[in-house]
Design a protein around this motif. Structure first.
Motif, mmCIF file in Angstrom:
data_model
loop_
_atom_site.group_PDB
_atom_site.id
_atom_site.type_symbol
_atom_site.label_atom_id
_atom_site.label_comp_id
_atom_site.label_asym_id
_atom_site.label_seq_id
_atom_site.Cartn_x
_atom_site.Cartn_y
_atom_site.Cartn_z
ATOM 1 N N ILE A 61 0.767 -1.173 -0.051
ATOM 2 C CA ILE A 61 -0.019 0.038 0.058
ATOM 3 C C ILE A 61 0.696 1.314 -0.058
ATOM 4 C CG2 ILE A 61 -1.607 1.538 1.464
ATOM 5 C CD1 ILE A 61 -2.916 -0.927 0.018
ATOM 6 N N GLY A 62 1.896 1.065 0.647
ATOM 7 C CA GLY A 62 2.905 2.387 0.906
ATOM 8 C C GLY A 62 3.247 2.609 -0.552
ATOM 9 N N MET A 63 3.923 1.554 -1.513
ATOM 10 C CA MET A 63 4.439 1.770 -2.767
ATOM 11 C C MET A 63 3.284 2.292 -3.765
ATOM 12 S SD MET A 63 4.732 0.836 -6.146
ATOM 13 C CE MET A 63 4.133 -0.843 -6.026
ATOM 14 N N ILE A 64 1.976 1.703 -3.486
ATOM 15 C CA ILE A 64 1.154 2.276 -4.477
ATOM 16 C C ILE A 64 0.499 3.491 -4.154
ATOM 17 C CG2 ILE A 64 -1.601 1.683 -4.805
ATOM 18 C CD1 ILE A 64 -0.824 -1.386 -4.508
ATOM 19 N N SER A 65 0.724 4.106 -3.118
ATOM 20 C CA SER A 65 0.307 5.150 -2.676
ATOM 21 C C SER A 65 1.041 6.508 -3.210
ATOM 22 C CB SER A 65 0.005 5.399 -1.137
ATOM 23 O OG SER A 65 1.467 5.415 -0.614
ATOM 24 N N VAL A 66 2.315 6.340 -3.559
ATOM 25 C CA VAL A 66 3.017 7.434 -4.265
ATOM 26 C C VAL A 66 3.513 6.880 -5.450
ATOM 27 C CG1 VAL A 66 3.736 8.256 -1.988
ATOM 28 C CG2 VAL A 66 5.061 6.314 -2.865
ATOM 29 N N ALA A 67 3.499 5.768 -5.992
ATOM 30 C CA ALA A 67 3.915 5.279 -7.297
ATOM 31 C C ALA A 67 3.402 5.826 -8.558
ATOM 32 C CB ALA A 67 4.240 3.774 -7.497
ATOM 33 N N PRO A 85 -9.386 6.222 -7.541
ATOM 34 C CA PRO A 85 -10.115 6.095 -6.185
ATOM 35 C C PRO A 85 -9.294 5.371 -4.992
ATOM 36 C CG PRO A 85 -11.781 5.663 -7.997
ATOM 37 C CD PRO A 85 -10.258 5.561 -8.462
ATOM 38 N N ALA A 86 -9.664 5.727 -3.773
ATOM 39 C CA ALA A 86 -8.730 5.012 -3.045
ATOM 40 C C ALA A 86 -9.404 3.592 -2.574
ATOM 41 C CB ALA A 86 -9.012 5.633 -1.406
ATOM 42 N N ARG A 87 -10.597 3.137 -2.948
ATOM 43 C CA ARG A 87 -11.067 1.770 -2.869
ATOM 44 C C ARG A 87 -10.349 0.969 -3.905
ATOM 45 N NH1 ARG A 87 -17.469 2.262 -2.615
ATOM 46 N NH2 ARG A 87 -17.707 3.471 -0.570
ATOM 47 N N VAL A 88 -10.179 1.494 -5.172
ATOM 48 C CA VAL A 88 -9.311 0.993 -6.175
ATOM 49 C C VAL A 88 -7.780 0.524 -5.846
ATOM 50 C CG1 VAL A 88 -8.196 1.073 -8.452
ATOM 51 C CG2 VAL A 88 -10.954 1.865 -8.088
ATOM 52 N N LYS A 89 -7.166 1.507 -4.983
ATOM 53 C CA LYS A 89 -6.010 1.159 -4.513
ATOM 54 C C LYS A 89 -5.840 0.371 -3.568
ATOM 55 C CE LYS A 89 -4.697 6.128 -5.573
ATOM 56 N NZ LYS A 89 -4.358 7.426 -4.695
ATOM 57 N N ILE A 90 -6.495 0.245 -2.542
ATOM 58 C CA ILE A 90 -6.624 -0.766 -1.412
ATOM 59 C C ILE A 90 -7.047 -1.997 -1.989
ATOM 60 C CG2 ILE A 90 -8.028 -1.159 0.554
ATOM 61 C CD1 ILE A 90 -8.377 1.522 1.210
ATOM 62 N N GLY A 91 -7.939 -2.010 -3.063
ATOM 63 C CA GLY A 91 -8.294 -3.182 -3.674
ATOM 64 C C GLY A 91 -7.227 -4.010 -4.416
ATOM 65 N N LEU A 92 -6.487 -3.200 -4.935
ATOM 66 C CA LEU A 92 -5.236 -3.585 -5.648
ATOM 67 C C LEU A 92 -4.160 -4.175 -4.763
ATOM 68 C CD1 LEU A 92 -3.469 -4.000 -8.446
ATOM 69 C CD2 LEU A 92 -2.818 -1.561 -8.294
ATOM 70 N N GLY A 93 -3.908 -3.340 -3.623
ATOM 71 C CA GLY A 93 -3.171 -3.520 -2.551
ATOM 72 C C GLY A 93 -3.380 -5.057 -1.925
ATOM 73 N N ILE A 94 -4.677 -5.424 -1.691
ATOM 74 C CA ILE A 94 -5.001 -6.617 -0.965
ATOM 75 C C ILE A 94 -4.821 -7.383 -1.856
ATOM 76 C CG2 ILE A 94 -7.162 -7.898 -0.251
ATOM 77 C CD1 ILE A 94 -8.014 -5.141 0.835
#
Length: 263
Positions: A24-30, A39-48
């Motif tokens: 999640i840390g990498m996804i949030s800034v990459a 959307p934040a939900r997409v980022k969290i879903g991708l991270g999960i």
């Protein structure tokens, strides 16, 4: 009847939560993944989803309660690692945007700026054009998949442990941050050189014919030469941009290695 102890439950939670935090840390800034328009939900879903794939391959982790002090420290370390390697790739895009800023200012288009939702700051039109071009190259060459592959490899290079991270990783991030300015100057140098020659020619023309209104003819000539040079240089920008992004991927590996605990 299946029985699960609290220790086993904590181990399962930690085995998923700690890798997820780094991801999640990498996804949030990459680049691309961390865009504010995603959307934040997409980022969290991708991270999960990535955590579910990567977690079973992660080396053995400390058997600690994730809610204990040591568990929270490990959680913070994984977040720092993820942010650092994501920021390393973001720097390559910042270097290209810097080239656009230099080009726009030299052309006299410094006033042609607008609000950039990505950085939440002012950005020039040329800078945004080059940023979109870089993003297109980033996707066309599948470098976003290489970034995810590099992220998975960091769990082998820097396993999850309770040891404190080495300070060399932050120093490596700072050193790599200086690449923004050098990359910006290198990418914009051909256009800046042509505009410098144009300004020198206009200066000589003004001295030879003082009756000419340099402010009336100089501005459109400078903008015109700038756009012509952008059109000429554009086909040759692909390889330098790809090389710069490859440097960013290499920097992700260097930062991960530099963070490896000494003990």
């Amino acid at each position: 009847m299946l029985s699960v102890t609290s220790a086993e439950l904590n181990t399962w939670i930690a085995a998923f939560l700690w890798p997820l935090t780094r991801i999640i840390g990498m996804i949030s800034v990459a680049p691309l993944f961390g865009n504010v328009s995603v959307p934040a939900r997409v980022k969290i879903g991708l991270g999960i989803l990535l955590a579910m794939i990567i977690a079973p391959t992660v080396p053995a982790m400390p058997a600690l309660d994730p809610m204990s002090l040591q568990g929270l420290l490990i959680l913070a370390q994984q977040l720092i690692i993820g942010l650092s390697i994501g920021f390393a790739m973001r720097i390559t895009f910042a270097g290209v945007e810097m080239a656009g800023e230099i080009t726009g200012m030299t052309m006299g288009l410094g006033f042609a700026s607008f609000f950039d939702p990505q950085t939440r700051a002012r950005s020039s039109a040329i800078s945004q054009f080059l940023a979109l071009l870089t993003l297109t190259i980033y996707l066309a060459t599948n470098l976003h998949l290489v970034v995810l592959s590099t992220l998975a490899q960091t769990f082998e290079i820097l396993p999850i442990s309770s040891s404190f991270l080495s300070a060399g990783g932050m120093l490596e991030v700072v050193k790599w941050g200086g690449r923004i300015f050098s990359a910006g100057v290198q990418l914009s140098l051909p256009i800046v050189a042509a505009l410098l020659i144009t300004n020198i020619a206009l200066g000589i023309l003004t001295r030879a014919a003082p009756q000419l209104n340099i402010f009336g003819i100089g501005f459109p000539i400078t903008i015109g030469v700038g756009f012509i040079m952008i059109g000429i240089v554009l086909p040759y920008l692909m390889n330098p941009i790809i090389n710069l992004m490859q440097e960013g991927i290499d920097a992700m590996g260097r930062i991960t290695i530099a963070m490896t605990p000494l003990n």
